[in-house]
Design an enzyme around this catalytic site. Structure first.
Site, PDB file in Angstrom:
ATOM      1  N   CYS A 280       0.858  -1.207   0.000  1.00 54.99           N
ATOM      2  CA  CYS A 280       0.000   0.000   0.000  1.00 54.99           C
ATOM      3  C   CYS A 280       0.882   1.240   0.000  1.00 54.99           C
ATOM      4  CB  CYS A 280      -0.937   0.006   1.199  1.00 54.99           C
ATOM      5  SG  CYS A 280      -1.884  -1.502   1.443  1.00 54.99           S
ATOM      6  N   ALA A 281       1.796   1.335  -0.955  1.00 55.75           N
ATOM      7  CA  ALA A 281       2.920   2.270  -0.875  1.00 55.75           C
ATOM      8  C   ALA A 281       2.609   3.717  -1.236  1.00 55.75           C
ATOM      9  CB  ALA A 281       4.053   1.772  -1.777  1.00 55.75           C
ATOM     10  N   ALA A 282       1.695   3.944  -2.191  1.00 57.56           N
ATOM     11  CA  ALA A 282       1.455   5.324  -2.645  1.00 57.56           C
ATOM     12  C   ALA A 282       0.890   6.173  -1.502  1.00 57.56           C
ATOM     13  CB  ALA A 282       0.480   5.297  -3.825  1.00 57.56           C
ATOM     14  N   PRO A 283       1.251   7.472  -1.495  1.00 59.11           N
ATOM     15  CA  PRO A 283       1.943   8.270  -2.517  1.00 59.11           C
ATOM     16  C   PRO A 283       3.467   8.219  -2.469  1.00 59.11           C
ATOM     17  CG  PRO A 283       1.221   9.703  -0.759  1.00 59.11           C
ATOM     18  CD  PRO A 283       0.694   8.334  -0.416  1.00 59.11           C
ATOM     19  N   GLY A 284       4.047   7.476  -1.499  1.00 57.47           N
ATOM     20  CA  GLY A 284       5.477   7.227  -1.584  1.00 57.47           C
ATOM     21  C   GLY A 284       6.348   7.843  -0.519  1.00 57.47           C
ATOM     22  N   LYS A 286       6.761   7.026   2.654  1.00 58.60           N
ATOM     23  CA  LYS A 286       7.438   5.975   3.422  1.00 58.60           C
ATOM     24  C   LYS A 286       8.394   5.194   2.531  1.00 58.60           C
ATOM     25  CE  LYS A 286       3.561   5.637   6.646  1.00 58.60           C
ATOM     26  NZ  LYS A 286       2.755   6.669   5.960  1.00 58.60           N
ATOM     27  N   ASP A 301       1.231  -1.244  -4.946  1.00 57.10           N
ATOM     28  CA  ASP A 301      -0.054  -0.589  -4.737  1.00 57.10           C
ATOM     29  C   ASP A 301      -1.043  -1.132  -5.754  1.00 57.10           C
ATOM     30  OD1 ASP A 301      -0.806   2.103  -2.974  1.00 57.10           O
ATOM     31  OD2 ASP A 301      -2.162   1.766  -4.657  1.00 57.10           O
ATOM     32  N   ASP A 327      -2.972  -6.403  -6.083  1.00 57.44           N
ATOM     33  CA  ASP A 327      -3.756  -6.508  -4.850  1.00 57.44           C
ATOM     34  C   ASP A 327      -2.866  -7.194  -3.824  1.00 57.44           C
ATOM     35  OD1 ASP A 327      -5.411  -7.225  -2.767  1.00 57.44           O
ATOM     36  OD2 ASP A 327      -6.995  -8.044  -4.039  1.00 57.44           O
ATOM     37  N   CYS A 396      -3.363   5.257  10.430  1.00 54.13           N
ATOM     38  CA  CYS A 396      -3.624   6.573  11.004  1.00 54.13           C
ATOM     39  C   CYS A 396      -5.007   6.641  11.653  1.00 54.13           C
ATOM     40  CB  CYS A 396      -3.464   7.676   9.957  1.00 54.13           C
ATOM     41  SG  CYS A 396      -4.448   7.438   8.454  1.00 54.13           S
TER      42      CYS A 396
END
Length: 469
Positions: A280-284, A286, A301, A327, A396
């Site tokens: 679940c990397a975007a927007p990048g 991390k 992602d 996925d 979050c």
């Protein structure tokens, strides 16, 4: 309370009783007053958030957003954003104000009238908008809407009363928690009454602008009029202008990232040369941190558009990562990773300072569904790392159902996972955010600052887990 500012009783059909209640003349054919379109757009969008649970960000998108919003000039768009953000932050207090000035509640079918009153009251109580302008345009909104014409005099009376008694009203509603009751009760159960009220008050203030820097935090803090945070990032003082205009942006020396959001990627320990997957990397943001730490990163992602945005962000920073569109719940790598970061999709209830619509578009049922999804994703993430490999799980959300409870359940029924406790001594200035079990739990009322810098940070949960075998 004087009778001229109270509404007369409503009949069952929603009409006001008494003579002359429908004498207001329609104004459809007259040209709209300047500023009318912005207020009308704000009212429509507010209704979509409150009544239809539509997320605010999408409606305020410059390309795919609400048509009434897209039709406005930039100054009017800015006003709409200010009205909506303030209205959603202060909504319980605004509604309490309106209710106190009514003899009887608005009829159930008068939601459009309710939103007109909220938009008008927001401008008068919480924005630097002249009272007469807010009143006149709200009355015009009522007159132009067939559903509300008969209430135009009521709108005028209620808002003029607010204008006359503004300071008293603000003092009277200061004790009203600025959160919906369903979420406040969950915070009280999790953190106690006093902490829940502190969190409620903190989210009334917009979020600060935090930067993650490649190096020399002290130097960048000096150059950008900022302060170094316990996370190693830089918080900017309030400023007017655009982020891309700041020194170092075009050179890729830093990126915008809330202080709390920067914590999970720092929990792995040394990463130089290790293969790490950012799920679940975007927007990048991390992903960039992991690359900066020396990891060989695979950024995954499900959304092609989000991956495109991630690649653009990494390019500005001069970073590269392998990107995979998939996925994550079905993703199977050819070779297991040394570590994985799962910043999971969640209710986002820790981000209400920047996304004040969250508490009005989500409910307990959403938290339960998202917690179940996160648990499935976390259990799969643990299969993607080698024995001895580390998974950092974060989100979050402020709700323990999406954090502490989820991890406790996983540890209780899995003999193949153990917790790696985070040491408070490793986080000077944020010791209070380390739980007794060694997890990170930030809340928006933490990180008090002085000297003109905004306090607080997003609510975040993060735990470090190790695959045993």
């Amino acid at each position: 309370m004087s009778s001229d500012t109270k509404n007369k009783a409503f009949n069952k059909d929603g009409r006001r009783s008494g003579k002359g209640s429908d004498k207001t003349k329609p104004h459809d054919s007259a040209p709209a007053k300047p500023g009318f379109a912005a207020r009308a757009a704000a009212t429509k969008i507010l209704a979509a958030v409150i009544d239809r649970k539509t997320p605010l960000d999408g409606m305020l998108d410059a390309e795919g957003g609400n048509p009434a919003y897209k039709a406005l000039g930039e100054s009017d768009r800015a006003l709409v954003r200010a009205i909506l953000n303030s209205a959603l932050r202060h909504l319980p207090r605004i509604e309490a104000t309106i209710s106190s000035l009514l003899d009887s509640p608005l009829p159930e079918g008068a939601r459009a009238l309710h939103h007109v009153l909220v938009v008008g009251a927001t401008q008068m109580l919480y924005l630097d908008v002249p009272d007469h302008s807010a009143v006149d345009l709200a009355v015009e909104q009522a007159n132009r809407d067939p559903r509300n014409r008969r209430f135009a005099k009521l709108v005028n009376a209620i808002l003029r009363r607010i204008g006359r008694e503004k300071q008293d009203i603000l003092e009277n509603v200061a004790g009203v928690p600025a959160m919906p009751a369903w979420f406040l009760s969950r915070l009280e159960a999790a953190y106690g009454v006093a902490a829940a009220l502190r969190i409620s008050e903190t989210q009334l203030e917009p979020a600060a602008i935090d930067l993650t820097v490649k190096s020399d935090a002290e130097g960048w803090a000096k150059r950008l009029n900022g302060v170094v945070l316990p996370t190693g990032g830089v918080r900017l003082a309030a400023f007017e202008g655009s982020i891309p205009s700041l020194e170092g942006f075009n050179e890729g020396e830093w990126w915008v990232q809330d202080a709390a959001a920067s914590i999970p990627a720092k929990l792995f320990g040394p990463l130089a040369g290790k293969r790490v997957v950012d799920l679940c990397a975007a927007p990048g943001g991390k992903t960039a941190q992991l690359i900066l730490a020396g990891a060989k990163v695979t950024a995954l992602d499900q959304s092609a558009n989000r991956l495109k945005r991630l690649s653009g962000n990494l390019a500005r920073l001069g970073f590269e990562a392998e990107t995979v569109g998939a996925d994550m719940s079905k993703y199977q790598p050819d070779e297991l990773f040394d570590a994985a970061l799962l910043d999971a999709p969640c209710s986002s209830t820790g981000t209400t300072r920047r996304h004040p619509d969250v508490l009005w578009t989500k409910g307990p049922e959403d938290i339960a569904k998202l917690a179940a999804l996160q648990e499935r994703l976390l259990r799969h993430a643990l299969t993607l790392v080698k024995p001895g490999g580390i998974v950092v799980f974060s989100n979050c959300s402020l709700d323990p159902e999406e954090g502490e409870d989820l991890v406790a359940r996983l540890l209780a029924d899995s003999g193949n996972v153990e917790r790696v406790a985070i040491a408070a001594s490793d986080w000077p200035g944020l010791e209070a955010a380390i739980s007794p079990l060694g997890a990170f739990r930030t809340t928006p009322d933490m990180l008090p600052l002085t000297d003109g810098f905004a306090s607080g940070l997003d609510g975040f949960y993060a735990a470090v887990l190790r695959r045993v075998r």
